[in-house]
Each structure stands twice: as C-alpha cells, then as structure tokens.
Enzyme design. Structure first.
Site, PDB file in Angstrom:
ATOM      1  N   SER A   1     -37.589  -3.214  19.476  1.00 37.73           N
ATOM      2  CA  SER A   1     -38.547  -4.083  20.160  1.00 37.73           C
ATOM      3  C   SER A   1     -38.169  -4.248  21.627  1.00 37.73           C
ATOM      4  O   SER A   1     -39.040  -4.444  22.491  1.00 37.73           O
ATOM      5  CB  SER A   1     -38.640  -5.443  19.461  1.00 37.73           C
ATOM      6  OG  SER A   1     -37.367  -6.053  19.359  1.00 37.73           O
TER       7      SER A   1
ATOM      8  N   CYS B   1     -38.371  -6.432  14.555  1.00 38.95           N
ATOM      9  CA  CYS B   1     -37.092  -5.729  14.610  1.00 38.95           C
ATOM     10  C   CYS B   1     -37.361  -4.236  14.506  1.00 38.95           C
ATOM     11  O   CYS B   1     -37.703  -3.737  13.423  1.00 38.95           O
ATOM     12  CB  CYS B   1     -36.174  -6.192  13.486  1.00 38.95           C
ATOM     13  SG  CYS B   1     -34.651  -5.236  13.391  1.00 38.95           S
TER      14      CYS B   1
END
Length: 343
Positions: A264, A88
């Site tokens: 990401s 994340c």
C-alpha cells in the site's frame, strides 16, 4: 486449553500469520463492522497471536472472515502491533497464493498443466475490494500482482516542522492507507545504509506525530462518522523519487518496521510520482526495501477509475513464500498468556 492454528508466510521478508482455525467469532454484517467488533471485544486475542511470546513487535497477521461483497473470494482483517489496518499489500500478495493453493477462489479452476496461467482472486479488505492475479506455473502458485482501490494524493511538498530535524517537506498520499513520504536526504544524521533501524523507526514516529498535529486534513471521501479510513498509518522514508528504481523503508502503527517495500506504501509512492510527473501510465518502476533488499514493482494501472477524477488505480506485484504452520496454545495459568511487548 485453547488452540489457534495458523499458516505462516512472508512477502519480501515481511511476515504474514494467517489464522485458519480457533479464533473467536468476529461478529458484524459488514467487514468494517467486524473490524469495529474485533477492536472493541476481541483485541486481547490480537495481542495473544501478534505479540510476544508467540510473536513480536513487528509481527503482522491476517484474520480471514466471511465477505459481505458477492464478488469476494474471502474477506480479511489485517492486524499488527497496535491494532487493525485498512489495507496491506504484502498481505494481499501472500493471500493470493494461499487462496489459490487452498482452492478458495470461487468457481475458478486452478491450472494443472505445464503451461503458465494467471488466476484471478478477489479479496475484500477494509479499504475495499482488491483484485489480484496469481501466476501459476505447472500447478505451483508463484508471483502475485494486485490492483489497488482508488488512490489519491493529499499534499505534495507539505511544509512540516519537526523537533529533531527542523523544517522539512513531506508528501501525503492514500494507497489503501494514508502515508507520509519523506526523502531521507532531508534528515541530517540519518541514512539507509548505516543508521540503525530503531533510530529510523523513532524518527519516522516523530514525523508521523508531527503530521497528525499539523492541521493537514487527512480524510477519505467515502468515510463516515466512524473514521474507519481517515487516519495516517505511517511514514515511509524514500530516496530517488524521480527515478525508476528507488529505496524505501516503511514504519507504521507503533513503530513497526516493514521488511517488504510495503504494497500500500508503493501504491502511495506511485500516486505521488504521477502527481509530480515522475511516472507515466503503464511505466513500471521498482521499489526496494532499503534493509532487506526485497523488491516490489509498481505502475499506474488506470487514471480516474470509475470517473473518479484525481484518483488512480495502481498495480503492485511481488512474491510471497511459505515458512510453515503453527499451533498456538493458551494455558489458563500462564501469567503472560495475553501477550506483551518490550518497549
């Protein structure tokens, strides 16, 4: 009566609920073992802190645990409306500030002078070790940049058949998690500016399901039989992939809508841009969330890191902010104590 304490932050509008006390012990020797244990034995607690009435379907959280890597300042399990993610980026950016502000970075003094300094932090994520730099100005943590784990392209312009949009092409890449990237201009009737987000989320979910059933092999080379890393996390709608500025909207897990440009996901976008010749090493591109207008910057940091041909390390930067602290209570006679979602 059980209580759980949290620190609340957001990065570009995307929430991060950092659990700091009260969560049940997560067992396991390695971080991936802890992730499996939490999934099997403690998932009710994820639902309690992420879903209503304490959260909502688009809430995102971080469970801080002990790292098993000696270089890590801390380790983290990321949680969302469906389960546990592998990486994340917006969470790393927020945690960078949190680590510095709470003196959790091992043996690295925090500058208190009027000068601007960069403080390194190291976070162990399920996808691997992520190194970040936190800008500190006059003792206050500010912008954070992180360098991704080795990331790679899976397929460019993969032909995909969908029920609602017919034949389209998608790019699939790994940036700590696997994403399908879709130019929204291919999808008749959809656009960033006027299509409701619920409709966009439904379309993205349809495309994610189509990719999963297409036969395209999505495998991380370091994965084992547990398949901790080898799954499609979500779909990202994009527009001008060949331009230094582009808009996106990431829909992941169970139609969860990212308010940030998705760290990401930006990594995966840079990987595909590099594969297509749209970005050069060191070139900084900007990625804007199409709805909140928040921006992350991304660039190729290193080609073939550690001799891994076909892989990149990508640097992503953004700004996180604090929104408060919470103490959540869980009464035994509450019929909705375990959380719920309105579908």
């Amino acid at each position: 009566m059980t209580e759980i304490q949290t620190v609340e932050m957001h990065t570009g509008g995307e929430p991060l609920r950092i659990v700091v006390a009260g969560y049940p012990d997560i067992k396991g020797e390695t971080l991936l073992e802890k992730r499996r244990y939490a999934t099997k034995h403690l998932d009710v607690w994820r639902k309690k802190i992420i879903l209503e009435p304490r959260g909502h379907s688009d809430m995102y959280g971080a469970l801080i645990v002990e790292p098993d890597h000696p270089e890590a300042d801390l380790a983290v399990l990321f949680v969302h409306n469906e389960g546990y993610s592998t990486m994340c980026g917006h969470g790393v950016i927020a945690l960078g500030r949190y680590i510095v502000d709470n003196n959790l970075n091992k043996g690295k003094p925090i500058p208190v002078s009027d000068t601007v300094s960069n403080v390194p932090v190291v976070i162990q994520c399920p996808c691997g070790l992520v190194r970040a730099m936190v800008t500190v100005d006059s003792g206050r943590s500010q912008r954070v940049s992180f360098t991704s784990v080795p990331s790679f392209n899976v397929s460019c312009d993969f032909a995909l058949s969908t029920p609602s949009f017919g034949d389209i092409t998608v790019d699939v890449a790994y940036g700590g998690a696997f994403y399908a990237l879709v130019n929204i201009n291919q999808l008749q009737g959809l656009c960033f500016d006027s299509t409701p987000v619920a409709e966009l989320a439904g379309a993205a979910d349809e495309i994610s399901k189509a990719v999963r059933s297409s036969g395209l092999e999505i495998v991380h080379p370091d994965d084992d039989d547990n398949k901790d890393l080898s799954f499609l996390y979500g779909t990202i709608f994009i527009d001008d992939q060949n331009e230094p500025f582009s808009r996106n909207l990431c829909i992941f897990a169970d139609k969860e809508i990212d308010r940030s440009p998705c760290g990401s996901g930006v990594t995966a976008q840079v990987v595909v841009q590099y594969a297509k010749g749209f970005i050069k090493e060191g070139q900084v591109n900007e990625f804007q969330n199409a709805k909140t207008k928040s921006v992350f910057k991304g660039q190729v940091a290193k080609v073939a890191p550690d001799g891994k041909q076909g892989m990149l390390r990508v640097q992503v930067s953004g700004q996180a902010h604090y929104t408060g602290t919470s103490t959540f209570t869980f009464e035994d006679d509450d019929p909705l104590v375990d959380g719920f979602r309105l579908m």
